[in-house]
Design a protein around this motif. Structure first.
Motif, PDB file in Angstrom:
ATOM      1  N   PHE A 165      44.130  29.201  48.144  1.00 35.06           N
ATOM      2  CA  PHE A 165      44.189  30.456  47.401  1.00 35.06           C
ATOM      3  C   PHE A 165      44.187  30.222  45.901  1.00 35.06           C
ATOM      4  N   ARG A 166      44.577  29.048  45.443  1.00 40.99           N
ATOM      5  CA  ARG A 166      44.561  28.814  43.999  1.00 40.99           C
ATOM      6  C   ARG A 166      43.141  28.834  43.448  1.00 40.99           C
ATOM      7  N   TYR A 167      42.157  28.428  44.280  1.00 46.91           N
ATOM      8  CA  TYR A 167      40.765  28.504  43.839  1.00 46.91           C
ATOM      9  C   TYR A 167      40.271  29.953  43.863  1.00 46.91           C
ATOM     10  N   ILE A 168      40.762  30.740  44.811  1.00 47.76           N
ATOM     11  CA  ILE A 168      40.448  32.171  44.825  1.00 47.76           C
ATOM     12  C   ILE A 168      40.993  32.826  43.564  1.00 47.76           C
ATOM     13  N   LEU A 169      42.218  32.482  43.199  1.00 52.87           N
ATOM     14  CA  LEU A 169      42.843  33.070  42.016  1.00 52.87           C
ATOM     15  C   LEU A 169      42.137  32.611  40.736  1.00 52.87           C
TER      16      LEU A 169
ATOM     17  N   CYS B 242      46.073  42.965  36.847  1.00 54.68           N
ATOM     18  CA  CYS B 242      44.653  43.149  36.549  1.00 54.68           C
ATOM     19  C   CYS B 242      43.815  41.985  37.060  1.00 54.68           C
ATOM     20  N   THR B 243      44.436  40.818  37.288  1.00 50.32           N
ATOM     21  CA  THR B 243      43.678  39.673  37.815  1.00 50.32           C
ATOM     22  C   THR B 243      43.321  39.878  39.273  1.00 50.32           C
ATOM     23  N   VAL B 244      44.267  40.320  40.074  1.00 53.48           N
ATOM     24  CA  VAL B 244      44.007  40.466  41.508  1.00 53.48           C
ATOM     25  C   VAL B 244      43.061  41.620  41.805  1.00 53.48           C
ATOM     26  N   VAL B 245      42.899  42.558  40.859  1.00 53.90           N
ATOM     27  CA  VAL B 245      41.984  43.687  41.086  1.00 53.90           C
ATOM     28  C   VAL B 245      40.745  43.552  40.224  1.00 53.90           C
ATOM     29  N   SER B 246      40.426  42.331  39.770  1.00 56.40           N
ATOM     30  CA  SER B 246      39.302  42.151  38.853  1.00 56.40           C
ATOM     31  C   SER B 246      37.950  42.313  39.536  1.00 56.40           C
ATOM     32  N   VAL B 247      37.880  42.123  40.851  1.00 53.61           N
ATOM     33  CA  VAL B 247      36.618  42.274  41.589  1.00 53.61           C
ATOM     34  C   VAL B 247      36.707  43.543  42.425  1.00 53.61           C
ATOM     35  N   ARG B 248      35.925  44.520  42.052  1.00 56.96           N
ATOM     36  CA  ARG B 248      35.960  45.814  42.735  1.00 56.96           C
ATOM     37  C   ARG B 248      35.478  45.679  44.181  1.00 56.96           C
TER      38      ARG B 248
ATOM     39  N   GLY C 217      41.292  46.525  34.852  1.00 55.18           N
ATOM     40  CA  GLY C 217      42.513  46.585  34.072  1.00 55.18           C
ATOM     41  C   GLY C 217      42.262  46.979  32.635  1.00 55.18           C
ATOM     42  N   ALA C 218      41.182  47.727  32.345  1.00 53.78           N
ATOM     43  CA  ALA C 218      40.861  48.091  30.976  1.00 53.78           C
ATOM     44  C   ALA C 218      41.859  49.109  30.462  1.00 53.78           C
TER      45      ALA C 218
END
Length: 333
Positions: free
Chosen positions: A97-101, A58-64, A23-24
């Motif tokens: 899922f809250r720990y995943i997030l 940008c959080t949900v796509v933070s890990v490529r 998300g840069a």
């Protein structure tokens, strides 16, 4: 589900620059060329197994190369399943899922002190294709599975190997014939440490004899039945709604295992007490069998009952509805 299969089948990269996954600033032009995540809103709403989460794109796509990165960077919003209110839907465990997030926000693994769902959370991490998170969870599970070692000073440690058993000191006792002395080993219960205190043998523990925890478990049972004008001939018994369990969390899990429904109190530490558990079956005898096999005995029981009249259609209100609540207290020394 079908979403996971289709998402995994997407090619890696897909023309999106590495900055797109983080998300840069300035990465929107590269993403627009592919028609990918640039069409997603800045704030996305997720429905995960009935739990609603609101977060930044940008959080949900933070890990490529993760599953969420592929969904929200290489697919169009119209290609993703939605619920009746237009939120993106994921058929996974909404509680975990809250720990995943949380991990996606800062790439740190922070769990409660007593977290019993490590294996299930590791499975969720593998599903969302987060290898680093899955590896960390596997390491914490391995560390938690190491048996605790009870040292001679009474401290507990799970990192060091257990020391060799020391049962006591050799004491010289004279022979009956006066011919010298013979070394004898005192019993484990009579052995002493250099400081003068008793030594704990491998068969002893802080939780009592045999390493079993001592304590109480209370079983609550609620039922009702209707008695008509013909007394027992018209008795109609109703199915029991549930059997409740009260007591220390560790004891309840030891006795009832997977038959214990703890969905209402999932983060309860092992040494804390709870009254929010109930059993997944409706037979008291089955609960009694499990308690008996675990070494518990019934210490006390109490029961209360109420009566009410149920009017019949077109007739007098002669039928009586009896409702009873009984508690059985079990203990293990």
């Amino acid at each position: 589900m079908a979403l996971a299969d289709s998402a995994r089948g997407l090619p890696n990269g897909g023309g999106v620059s590495p900055a797109a996954g983080s998300g840069a600033p300035g990465s929107g032009a590269a993403a627009a060329a592919t028609g990918g995540w640039s069409s997603f809103p800045e704030i996305v709403e997720l429905n995960v197994g009935g739990q609603v989460y609101v977060t930044r794109r940008c959080t949900v796509v933070s890990v490529r190369d993760s599953l969420l990165w592929r969904m929200f960077s290489q697919q169009q919003p119209s290609e993703l399943p939605r619920d009746s209110k237009g939120r993106f839907f994921l058929d996974r465990d909404g509680f975990l899922f809250r720990y995943i997030l949380d991990y996606l926000r800062d790439l740190q693994l922070v769990l409660p002190e007593h977290f019993p769902e490590r294996s299930r959370l590791q499975r969720e991490a593998e599903y969302f294709q987060l290898p680093d998170l899955a590896r960390r969870l596997a390491q914490t599970r391995a560390a938690a599975a190491r048996p605790a070692v009870l040292h001679r000073d009474g401290s507990i440690c799970a990192e060091e190997p257990p020391p060799p058993p020391l049962l006591g000191y050799l004491e010289a006792e004279p022979l009956e014939g006066g011919g010298g002395a013979v070394a004898s080993v005192p019993s484990p219960t009579a052995s002493r440490s250099p400081s003068g205190g008793p030594l704990l043998t491998p068969s002893q523990s802080l939780d009592g004899a045999g390493g079993r925890r001592s304590g109480y478990i209370t079983i609550g049972y609620r039922g009702s039945y209707t008695i008509g004008r013909e007394a027992q001939a018209d008795a109609k018994f109703r199915r029991v709604a549930r059997i409740t369990v009260c007591g220390k969390t560790a004891l309840a899990k030891e006795v009832f295992g997977e038959t214990l429904n703890e969905s209402r109190d999932p983060d309860r530490p092992p040494e804390r007490y709870t009254a929010r558990y109930y059993l997944k079956f409706n037979f008291l005898e089955q609960a009694f069998d499990r308690l008996s096999e675990a070494g518990f005995r019934m210490a006390a029981c109490s029961s209360t009952g109420t009566c009410a009249f149920a009017p019949e259609q077109g007739g007098p209100a002669d039928d009586k509805i009896w409702t009873s609540y009984t508690e059985y207290v079990f203990c293990r020394d």
